[in-house]
Design a protein around this motif. Structure first.
Motif, PDB file in Angstrom:
ATOM      1  N   GLY A 170       0.782  -1.224   0.000  1.00 17.88           N
ATOM      2  CA  GLY A 170       0.000   0.000   0.000  1.00 17.88           C
ATOM      3  C   GLY A 170       0.814   1.274   0.000  1.00 17.88           C
ATOM      4  N   GLN A 171       1.940   1.271   0.709  1.00 19.04           N
ATOM      5  CA  GLN A 171       2.750   2.492   0.751  1.00 19.04           C
ATOM      6  C   GLN A 171       3.257   2.851  -0.641  1.00 19.04           C
ATOM      7  OE1 GLN A 171       5.776   2.789   3.814  1.00 19.04           O
ATOM      8  NE2 GLN A 171       4.594   1.524   5.221  1.00 19.04           N
ATOM      9  N   ARG A 172       3.769   1.852  -1.365  1.00 23.51           N
ATOM     10  CA  ARG A 172       4.272   2.113  -2.714  1.00 23.51           C
ATOM     11  C   ARG A 172       3.115   2.461  -3.668  1.00 23.51           C
ATOM     12  NH1 ARG A 172       9.216   1.338  -5.404  1.00 23.51           N
ATOM     13  NH2 ARG A 172       9.969   1.535  -3.255  1.00 23.51           N
ATOM     14  N   ALA A 173       1.962   1.812  -3.496  1.00 24.47           N
ATOM     15  CA  ALA A 173       0.807   2.115  -4.343  1.00 24.47           C
ATOM     16  C   ALA A 173       0.347   3.561  -4.137  1.00 24.47           C
ATOM     17  CB  ALA A 173      -0.330   1.147  -4.050  1.00 24.47           C
ATOM     18  N   SER A 174       0.331   4.013  -2.892  1.00 20.49           N
ATOM     19  CA  SER A 174      -0.060   5.397  -2.616  1.00 20.49           C
ATOM     20  C   SER A 174       0.947   6.375  -3.199  1.00 20.49           C
ATOM     21  CB  SER A 174      -0.196   5.611  -1.106  1.00 20.49           C
ATOM     22  OG  SER A 174      -1.274   4.856  -0.585  1.00 20.49           O
ATOM     23  N   LYS A 175       2.233   6.039  -3.075  1.00 21.73           N
ATOM     24  CA  LYS A 175       3.291   6.905  -3.619  1.00 21.73           C
ATOM     25  C   LYS A 175       3.164   7.017  -5.142  1.00 21.73           C
ATOM     26  CE  LYS A 175       8.372   7.312  -3.669  1.00 21.73           C
ATOM     27  NZ  LYS A 175       8.616   7.135  -5.119  1.00 21.73           N
ATOM     28  N   LEU A 176       2.982   5.876  -5.806  1.00 18.68           N
ATOM     29  CA  LEU A 176       2.860   5.893  -7.261  1.00 18.68           C
ATOM     30  C   LEU A 176       1.586   6.611  -7.691  1.00 18.68           C
ATOM     31  CD1 LEU A 176       3.878   5.053 -10.036  1.00 18.68           C
ATOM     32  CD2 LEU A 176       2.790   2.812  -9.705  1.00 18.68           C
ATOM     33  N   SER A 177       0.514   6.424  -6.941  1.00 15.66           N
ATOM     34  CA  SER A 177      -0.743   7.112  -7.258  1.00 15.66           C
ATOM     35  C   SER A 177      -0.539   8.622  -7.266  1.00 15.66           C
ATOM     36  CB  SER A 177      -1.820   6.740  -6.233  1.00 15.66           C
ATOM     37  OG  SER A 177      -2.199   5.388  -6.364  1.00 15.66           O
ATOM     38  N   ARG A 178       0.117   9.131  -6.210  1.00 19.15           N
ATOM     39  CA  ARG A 178       0.335  10.577  -6.140  1.00 19.15           C
ATOM     40  C   ARG A 178       1.204  11.063  -7.306  1.00 19.15           C
ATOM     41  NH1 ARG A 178       1.130   9.017  -0.617  1.00 19.15           N
ATOM     42  NH2 ARG A 178      -0.699   9.555   0.629  1.00 19.15           N
ATOM     43  N   GLU A 179       2.208  10.260  -7.662  1.00 22.51           N
ATOM     44  CA  GLU A 179       3.071  10.634  -8.790  1.00 22.51           C
ATOM     45  C   GLU A 179       2.272  10.703 -10.097  1.00 22.51           C
ATOM     46  OE1 GLU A 179       6.148   7.711  -8.662  1.00 22.51           O
ATOM     47  OE2 GLU A 179       7.215   8.670  -6.993  1.00 22.51           O
ATOM     48  N   LEU A 180       1.210   9.905 -10.174  1.00 20.63           N
ATOM     49  CA  LEU A 180       0.365   9.877 -11.381  1.00 20.63           C
ATOM     50  C   LEU A 180      -0.816  10.836 -11.280  1.00 20.63           C
ATOM     51  CD1 LEU A 180       0.318   6.001 -11.953  1.00 20.63           C
ATOM     52  CD2 LEU A 180       1.589   7.708 -13.280  1.00 20.63           C
ATOM     53  N   GLY A 181      -0.854  11.609 -10.193  1.00 19.67           N
ATOM     54  CA  GLY A 181      -1.921  12.578 -10.032  1.00 19.67           C
ATOM     55  C   GLY A 181      -3.213  12.009  -9.497  1.00 19.67           C
ATOM     56  N   ILE A 182      -3.130  10.860  -8.851  1.00 20.59           N
ATOM     57  CA  ILE A 182      -4.309  10.210  -8.272  1.00 20.59           C
ATOM     58  C   ILE A 182      -4.214  10.334  -6.751  1.00 20.59           C
ATOM     59  CG2 ILE A 182      -5.604   8.047  -8.077  1.00 20.59           C
ATOM     60  CD1 ILE A 182      -4.058   7.134 -10.655  1.00 20.59           C
ATOM     61  N   THR A 183      -5.213  10.899  -6.120  1.00 16.24           N
ATOM     62  CA  THR A 183      -5.198  11.048  -4.668  1.00 16.24           C
ATOM     63  C   THR A 183      -5.731   9.781  -4.003  1.00 16.24           C
ATOM     64  OG1 THR A 183      -5.571  13.431  -4.864  1.00 16.24           O
ATOM     65  CG2 THR A 183      -6.011  12.419  -2.721  1.00 16.24           C
ATOM     66  N   PRO A 184      -4.906   9.065  -3.214  1.00 20.24           N
ATOM     67  CA  PRO A 184      -5.387   7.861  -2.536  1.00 20.24           C
ATOM     68  C   PRO A 184      -6.477   8.209  -1.526  1.00 20.24           C
ATOM     69  CG  PRO A 184      -2.978   8.017  -2.473  1.00 20.24           C
ATOM     70  CD  PRO A 184      -3.487   9.343  -2.933  1.00 20.24           C
ATOM     71  N   LYS A 185      -7.495   7.355  -1.451  1.00 18.16           N
ATOM     72  CA  LYS A 185      -8.589   7.549  -0.501  1.00 18.16           C
ATOM     73  C   LYS A 185      -8.723   6.288   0.350  1.00 18.16           C
ATOM     74  CE  LYS A 185     -11.102  10.600  -3.655  1.00 18.16           C
ATOM     75  NZ  LYS A 185     -12.344  10.790  -4.451  1.00 18.16           N
TER      76      LYS A 185
END
Length: 259
Positions: free
Chosen positions: A42-57
């Motif tokens: 999850g930590q890496r998924a959240s990091k990659l999401s933010r890099e792609l402009g997706i805000t984790p919820k």
């Protein structure tokens, strides 16, 4: 007595800390008997999401998964995280086999219905194909599951890794004496999240509800504890939460879950 099996779920922090990860590789590889590993990322998924402009919820430690988020977690969980763990374990002589629930139809789930919260493409486990899984274990493989399942109709579903671990332990308890270990970077469940020494040695449902209502428990710990109680109620022999030392029996402190 049935043959023993250990189901181990590791937290995402292991994947971000190479020293911690190397310690885990050694301890898990040396663990005797049959074993299964479950992981998230999850930590890496959240990091990659933010890099792609997706805000984790997140809600109560669980990720809301829309179409784009599902693409991210599939890349991270089934790709980077799973193969990193498999290659590391192979380096220790552990014959690991990377899997998702979709592989060989091993774990089927249903999309969570929309109620007060729409979790999107999140699945709740419906069944585990134990016959095929036992064949893999009999063949000498150590399954390494990422936190993805499927619905049987071509749809991948993001599924909480703690829930997958409990479901696997429950399903296999008919054939094995099962032990479920939630392994993360802390020594156990903490009474005070800011005090690493405040490990609670035993938790029952009453203590859990009190901690939850008071807010004295980390949000990410809630799914672990819900699943821990469910596992014990449905036939799993032992459930523990703690550090890598649990795998070698050298943990000075850990949390035992009791009914």
């Amino acid at each position: 007595m049935n043959q023993e099996i250990t189901i181990v779920k590791i937290g995402g922090a292991f994947l971000e800390d190479q020293i911690l990860l190397e310690s885990f590789y050694t301890s898990f590889s040396e663990l005797k008997g049959r074993k299964i590993l479950i992981h998230g990322g999850g930590q890496r998924a959240s990091k990659l999401s933010r890099e792609l402009g997706i805000t984790p919820k997140m809600v109560d430690g669980r990720r809301i998964t829309d179409v784009r988020s599902l693409e991210v977690v599939t890349m991270v969980y089934a790709g980077w995280a799973n193969k990193k763990l498999v290659s590391g374990l192979q380096g220790q002589g552990c014959n690991a086999l990377g899997l998702s629930g979709a592989d060989a139809d091993l774990i089927r789930a249903r999309k969570r219905p929309v109620s007060e919260i729409d979790f999107g493409f999140v699945g709740d486990v419906e069944r585990v194909q134990t016959t095929a899984l036992i064949r893999l274990l009999d063949a000498g493989f150590t399954p390494v599951f990422c936190a993805l399942t499927h619905d049987g109709n071509g749809q991948l579903l993001n599924t909480n890794a703690d829930s997958i671990a409990a479901s696997l332990a429950i399903a296999l308890s008919a054939s094995y004496s099962t032990k479920l270990i939630y392994c993360f970077e802390k020594e156990g469940v903490l009474r005070d999240v800011n005090d690493p020494e405040s490990v609670i040695s035993e938790i029952d449902r009453y203590a859990f509800e009190a901690l939850r209502k008071s807010g004295d428990i980390a949000t990410g710990m809630i799914p672990k504890l819900f699943n821990s109680f469910k596992a014990l109620e449905e036939g799993v022999g032992q459930v523990c939460i703690g550090s890598v030392g649990l795998l070698s029996g050298n943990a000075p402190k850990f949390t035992q879950i009791i009914l």
